[in-house]
Design a protein around this motif. Sequence first.
Motif, mmCIF file in Angstrom:
data_model
loop_
_atom_site.group_PDB
_atom_site.id
_atom_site.type_symbol
_atom_site.label_atom_id
_atom_site.label_comp_id
_atom_site.label_asym_id
_atom_site.label_seq_id
_atom_site.Cartn_x
_atom_site.Cartn_y
_atom_site.Cartn_z
ATOM 1 N N GLN A 42 -64.708 -13.747 85.976
ATOM 2 C CA GLN A 42 -65.632 -14.836 86.279
ATOM 3 C C GLN A 42 -66.322 -15.333 85.012
ATOM 4 O O GLN A 42 -66.529 -16.544 84.830
ATOM 5 N N ALA A 43 -66.696 -14.413 84.136
ATOM 6 C CA ALA A 43 -67.385 -14.787 82.891
ATOM 7 C C ALA A 43 -66.484 -15.625 82.000
ATOM 8 O O ALA A 43 -66.920 -16.628 81.412
ATOM 9 N N LYS A 44 -65.232 -15.231 81.892
ATOM 10 C CA LYS A 44 -64.290 -15.994 81.076
ATOM 11 C C LYS A 44 -64.097 -17.400 81.642
ATOM 12 O O LYS A 44 -64.046 -18.383 80.896
ATOM 13 N N LYS A 45 -63.993 -17.485 82.931
ATOM 14 C CA LYS A 45 -63.825 -18.783 83.574
ATOM 15 C C LYS A 45 -65.034 -19.671 83.317
ATOM 16 O O LYS A 45 -64.905 -20.870 83.047
ATOM 17 N N TYR A 46 -66.229 -19.088 83.383
ATOM 18 C CA TYR A 46 -67.455 -19.838 83.123
ATOM 19 C C TYR A 46 -67.454 -20.406 81.700
ATOM 20 O O TYR A 46 -67.758 -21.585 81.486
ATOM 21 N N CYS A 47 -67.107 -19.576 80.711
ATOM 22 C CA CYS A 47 -67.101 -20.013 79.312
ATOM 23 C C CYS A 47 -66.048 -21.100 79.077
ATOM 24 O O CYS A 47 -66.300 -22.081 78.365
ATOM 25 N N LYS A 48 -64.894 -20.933 79.669
ATOM 26 C CA LYS A 48 -63.832 -21.925 79.516
ATOM 27 C C LYS A 48 -64.253 -23.259 80.110
ATOM 28 O O LYS A 48 -64.063 -24.317 79.496
ATOM 29 N N THR A 49 -64.836 -23.216 81.300
ATOM 30 C CA THR A 49 -65.299 -24.446 81.951
ATOM 31 C C THR A 49 -66.388 -25.118 81.126
ATOM 32 O O THR A 49 -66.391 -26.340 80.952
ATOM 33 N N LEU A 50 -67.310 -24.320 80.596
ATOM 34 C CA LEU A 50 -68.399 -24.858 79.784
ATOM 35 C C LEU A 50 -67.859 -25.535 78.536
ATOM 36 O O LEU A 50 -68.280 -26.649 78.178
ATOM 37 N N ALA A 51 -66.909 -24.891 77.872
ATOM 38 C CA ALA A 51 -66.342 -25.455 76.646
ATOM 39 C C ALA A 51 -65.636 -26.777 76.925
ATOM 40 O O ALA A 51 -65.829 -27.767 76.218
ATOM 41 N N LYS A 52 -64.832 -26.809 77.955
ATOM 42 C CA LYS A 52 -64.067 -28.021 78.246
ATOM 43 C C LYS A 52 -64.955 -29.131 78.807
ATOM 44 O O LYS A 52 -64.665 -30.314 78.627
ATOM 45 N N ILE A 114 -74.651 -3.557 76.713
ATOM 46 C CA ILE A 114 -75.136 -4.075 77.995
ATOM 47 C C ILE A 114 -74.988 -5.589 77.987
ATOM 48 O O ILE A 114 -75.453 -6.260 77.069
ATOM 49 N N ALA A 115 -74.340 -6.140 78.977
ATOM 50 C CA ALA A 115 -74.187 -7.594 79.069
ATOM 51 C C ALA A 115 -74.356 -8.018 80.514
ATOM 52 O O ALA A 115 -73.665 -7.504 81.398
ATOM 53 N N LYS A 116 -75.286 -8.943 80.757
ATOM 54 C CA LYS A 116 -75.541 -9.431 82.119
ATOM 55 C C LYS A 116 -75.169 -10.900 82.256
ATOM 56 O O LYS A 116 -74.517 -11.292 83.210
ATOM 57 N N HIS A 117 -75.621 -11.697 81.306
ATOM 58 C CA HIS A 117 -75.335 -13.129 81.338
ATOM 59 C C HIS A 117 -73.828 -13.354 81.173
ATOM 60 O O HIS A 117 -73.179 -12.671 80.369
ATOM 61 N N PRO A 118 -73.245 -14.294 81.921
ATOM 62 C CA PRO A 118 -71.780 -14.485 81.838
ATOM 63 C C PRO A 118 -71.274 -14.777 80.435
ATOM 64 O O PRO A 118 -70.166 -14.350 80.078
ATOM 65 N N VAL A 119 -72.055 -15.487 79.637
ATOM 66 C CA VAL A 119 -71.616 -15.755 78.260
ATOM 67 C C VAL A 119 -71.438 -14.443 77.508
ATOM 68 O O VAL A 119 -70.442 -14.238 76.807
ATOM 69 N N PHE A 120 -72.379 -13.529 77.664
ATOM 70 C CA PHE A 120 -72.315 -12.274 76.917
ATOM 71 C C PHE A 120 -71.320 -11.293 77.520
ATOM 72 O O PHE A 120 -70.765 -10.457 76.802
ATOM 73 N N VAL A 121 -71.087 -11.380 78.822
ATOM 74 C CA VAL A 121 -70.040 -10.563 79.428
ATOM 75 C C VAL A 121 -68.696 -10.909 78.804
ATOM 76 O O VAL A 121 -67.905 -10.033 78.444
ATOM 77 N N ALA A 122 -68.437 -12.212 78.645
ATOM 78 C CA ALA A 122 -67.177 -12.651 78.034
ATOM 79 C C ALA A 122 -67.174 -12.411 76.530
ATOM 80 O O ALA A 122 -66.184 -11.939 75.960
#
Length: 332
Positions: A42-52, A114-122
Motif C-alpha cells: 500500500q505504501a509503495k502504491k501511495y508513493c507511486k500515485t503521488l509522484a505521477k 520504525i515507520a508509520k507514515h506511508p512515505v516512510f514505510v516505502a
Amino acid sequence: MSSLSEAVSSTEHPSRAGKSAVAEDLNRFGPNVKFQPVDLVQAKKYCKTLAKKHYENFSVASLLLPARLRQDFYNIYAYCRWSDDLADEMGNTAESLRLLHWWRTELAECFSGIAKHPVFVALQETIRTHAIPREPFDHLLDAFVQDQSVTRYNSHREVLDYCRGSANPVGRILLKLARVEDSASQQLSDRICTGLQIANFCQDIGQDARQGRIYLPKDLWQRFQLTEAEILSGAPTDHLRFALKVWVDLARTSLVSGLPLVKQTPRWLARNVQLFARGGLTILNNISLSNFDVWTHPIEVSKKQKAVLLLRAMLSPRSTRVADLSTPRGSL
C-alpha cells in the motif's frame, strides 16, 4: 525551495494540486490523525500515485530508468514532495516549522527501524536496499526550514551554501542508487545540482519576488545598483536584466563543469544526467534568447526541445559536447 523534480530538472515545474490537496493528505496521514497502518504494498502504491500525480514528466524520466529502480524514485520523490508542501503550502511560517519538525521526527523513526507514515514505510525499504545515509534527507529538511526565515542572501557564496542543502543532496541520493560513491563523481554531481537550482532561481526570479523571496544575492544588487524595491516590483529593468545575465552565466558554468559525470556513471544514470543537465542549459539559453526578460513572459522548454533532449539522452548518454548550448545568444 525545490522538490526532487525541480532540483533535478529546473526545466519543469511539478503540477502541484495546491493547498487543498496538501490539506487532504494531512487529514489522512498528518500528525493529528490516527490512521490505520499501511503495509509495504500500500505504501509503495501511495508513493507511486503521488509522484505521477504531482510530477507530470515523471513518466518521461521513468523511460530512462531501470524498472528495478522506478519504485525507489517514487519513494524518494514522495519524501521530497511532502517536505516541499509542508514548507510552502501552509501559508503560515509557524505551522510550516511545526510540521517540518514533525516530519523530521518521522524521518528519525524511519532510520531507527520504525515507520508509520506511508512515505516512510516505502522509503525505509529504499534506504535499506541502497544503504542511503540519513544525512542528505536531513540536509533537504534544513533547507526547507531555512526558507521559513531566510529570504535574502548577501553573496553568491551564501547561495551556494543554500544549494548544498536544497539541491546537492538529491544528486548524492541518486548516486547511491547507482552505486557510485567516489568523491570526484560526488563533486561533479554537486555542480550539476547547484547549476540546476540556480537556473531554477533565474527562471523563477519574478515568482519568488511575489512571494517575498529574493535569491539573487546582494553582491549583485550592489554591482548593478539594484534596490530591493526594484527586484520586488517585477519590472524587467536594464540593471535587473544585467544582473540576471551574470547569474545565468554562473549557472551555465556550473552545469557545463559537472557534465563529465556522464562518463563516470552507469548508462541509465548518464541518460538522466544528460536529460536534466541539458534541460537546465536549454532553459538558460532560452532566458538569454528572451533578452534576459523572465518577467513579462514565462520561460519554458518547448515540446520540440523536450523531444530533442530526450532523444539525445537516449542516443548519446556519454556526450559532453555543449557548443550548441553553452554560449548565450541574447544581447543586452
